[in-house]
Design an enzyme around this catalytic site. Structure first.
Site: not given
Length: 505
Positions: A2, A28, A101-102, A257
């Site tokens: 995210c 996201g 995020n995670g 990526y």
């Protein structure tokens, strides 16, 4: 994976939050949300969809206030319902909102603790809501009507003691300010910046430095593993190390990526790291296939372009753009099911026949995860007239599930799991397949910041740095997050949400 953002400003921050989220959209594409605070009142807009679709003028006009947080989501836990879009909010104590995020690896145990011991209710399947309630409980445990920065930092310390896994977090507390913190391993990225205005300083925290640059702030530095920063309502910055033990090991897949090439994460230029990946990969090709017959090198857009360009230069083989990308199709890696991925690849890319016809082509991609995209692209190259189709990955084979917030949870869905390189080559239909060596990938990233001694490389080697990932945990993930389970959750998507929350204090 995210994207998160938080801004403390001297005037309304709604537009800046929106602009920042659009810059982070690559992290996201499932849902987006913004929450702002103005004179003790919270305003929230969140829903499924891209940033540009979630926020209309009428929503922006209602997002008042000089501080706020935002989030773009793609789901690794929970469902695809807009009810699980972030930020999340609890009214006690003070009124706290959070974007995360995670992924928490001990979310199941924490959820029981929060209900049994903290006497708090969790309304979704999201581990982010659990994390919010853990933080809120630890802040409330001080039992004060007014809290200090020390109380806030102590609450973060308790979060580190209770939570396991990966988390980069931004929190907004009504009447106090914005808090940001990072897990003790620094797995997920978060950076903060500052700019001066005639009315005083403004601060920003975000998942990637590119959002800070785009909004005209100056990058200060990354938030350190285990560290918390607190920007109070007077615009003062406070920082503290809140973890007893710190082990710096950022996720290497950010450089492969996820992150934009123009970002700098943990002092490492993503762009330069990808250049080095291309150079190391070229060296390997020259070693294992010195008499290669490659006529042209073609990247699979967009992430692999940087590596492919350097590889082309090192091999002395011409570089060409052979695929044109439809930029209105989302990232196929983030698609929730194999059927959706297969459909979107053909919609997303179109081959330029003259670059393939009668040639031995080396296709370069950043990585191979499920193999679905690679298989279809190789077939497209053959249909365009390629004599031979070779395939190169700038990363090693992805063989193991990710448990820290990247959607590769099911081993059976990974083309590299339990297969040799030769078997993988046959599976995706290439004439020859080469992968980056993991030692070279680590070196490609580490050269940017030699203070980092280790990276999280668990998707390649199965070594989970938090030390709490068991076979039982991985089996449970397989049940919860395989494509079939995702499709079932997707069918249960909720209605659009537009919410205003008010603090009665």
């Amino acid at each position: 994976m995210c994207g998160i953002i938080g801004i403390f400003g001297q005037s309304n921050v709604n537009q800046a939050l929106y602009d920042g989220l659009t810059v982070l959209q690559h992290r996201g594409q499932d849902a987006a949300g913004i929450m702002t605070c103005d004179e003790g009142r919270l305003y929230l807009r969140k829903s499924n969809g891209l940033v540009r679709d979630v926020f209309r003028t009428r929503h922006m006009l209602r997002l008042l206030g000089n501080m706020g947080i935002g989030h773009v989501r793609y789901p690794t836990a929970g469902s695809f319902s807009s009810a699980e879009a972030q930020p999340f909010f609890v009214n006690s104590p003070f009124g706290i909102s959070l974007a995360h995020n995670g992924n928490l690896t001990n979310a199941a145990e924490l959820k029981k603790e929060v209900f049994r011991d903290d006497l708090r209710h969790i309304n979704t399947d999201s581990d982010s809501e659990i994390l919010l309630n853990v933080f809120a409980h630890e802040l409330q445990a001080h039992g004060k009507i007014q809290i200090t920065k020390d109380d806030i930092f102590q609450a973060v310390t308790r979060v580190h003691e209770r939570c396991r896994g990966a988390y980069a977090v931004v929190v907004m507390i009504i009447g106090y300010g914005i808090v940001a913190f990072r897990d003790p391993n620094g797995i997920r990225p978060i950076v903060f910046g500052k700019r001066a205005t005639p009315n005083g300083p403004e601060y920003i925290v975000a998942s990637e430095s590119v959002a800070i640059d785009a909004l005209g702030f100056e990058v200060v530095r990354d938030v350190e593993p285990g560290e918390a920063i607190f920007i109070d309502i007077h615009g003062r910055l406070h920082t503290r190390q809140c973890a007893q033990e710190v082990h710096y090991a950022p996720c290497i897949f950010e450089y492969v990526y996820f992150a934009r090439p123009d970002s700098i994460i943990d002092g490492i230029s993503v762009y330069r790291a990808r250049l080095r990946m291309g150079e190391f990969l070229a060296n390997k090709i020259l070693k294992v296939l010195p008499d290669h017959d490659i006529d042209v090198i073609i990247p699979i857009p967009d992430t692999s372009r940087t590596s492919a360009l350097q590889l082309s230069y090192k091999l002395g083989v011409k570089y060409r753009e052979g695929f044109i990308k439809n930029r209105y199709i989302g990232r196929t890696f983030i698609m929730p099911g194999q059927k959706e991925r297969r459909k979107s690849v053909r919609q997303k890319l179109n081959a330029i026949d003259l670059e393939f016809n009668g040639k031995n082509v080396l296709l370069v991609d950043d990585s191979i995860v499920r193999g679905t995209t690679s298989m279809q692209i190789i077939q497209m190259a053959r249909e365009a007239g390629a004599k031979k189709v070779y395939f190169a990955s700038a990363a090693p084979p992805v063989r193991y599930p990710n448990v820290y917030g990247i959607d590769m949870p099911t081993a059976s869905e990974l083309v590299g799991h339990g297969r040799t390189v030769e078997q993988m080559c046959q599976e995706i239909g290439a004439d020859w397949l080469v992968f980056q060596d993991i030692e070279d990938l680590i070196e490609a990233a580490r050269r940017g910041n030699k203070n980092i001694k280790q990276f999280d490389t668990s998707v390649f080697d199965g070594n989970y740095i938090t030390g709490d990932v068991t076979e039982a945990y991985l089996r449970q993930l397989e049940v919860q997050r395989n494509d079939g389970a995702k499709r079932k959750r997707q069918d249960k998507d909720g209605e659009d949400s537009v919410i205003e929350l008010y603090n009665t204090a």
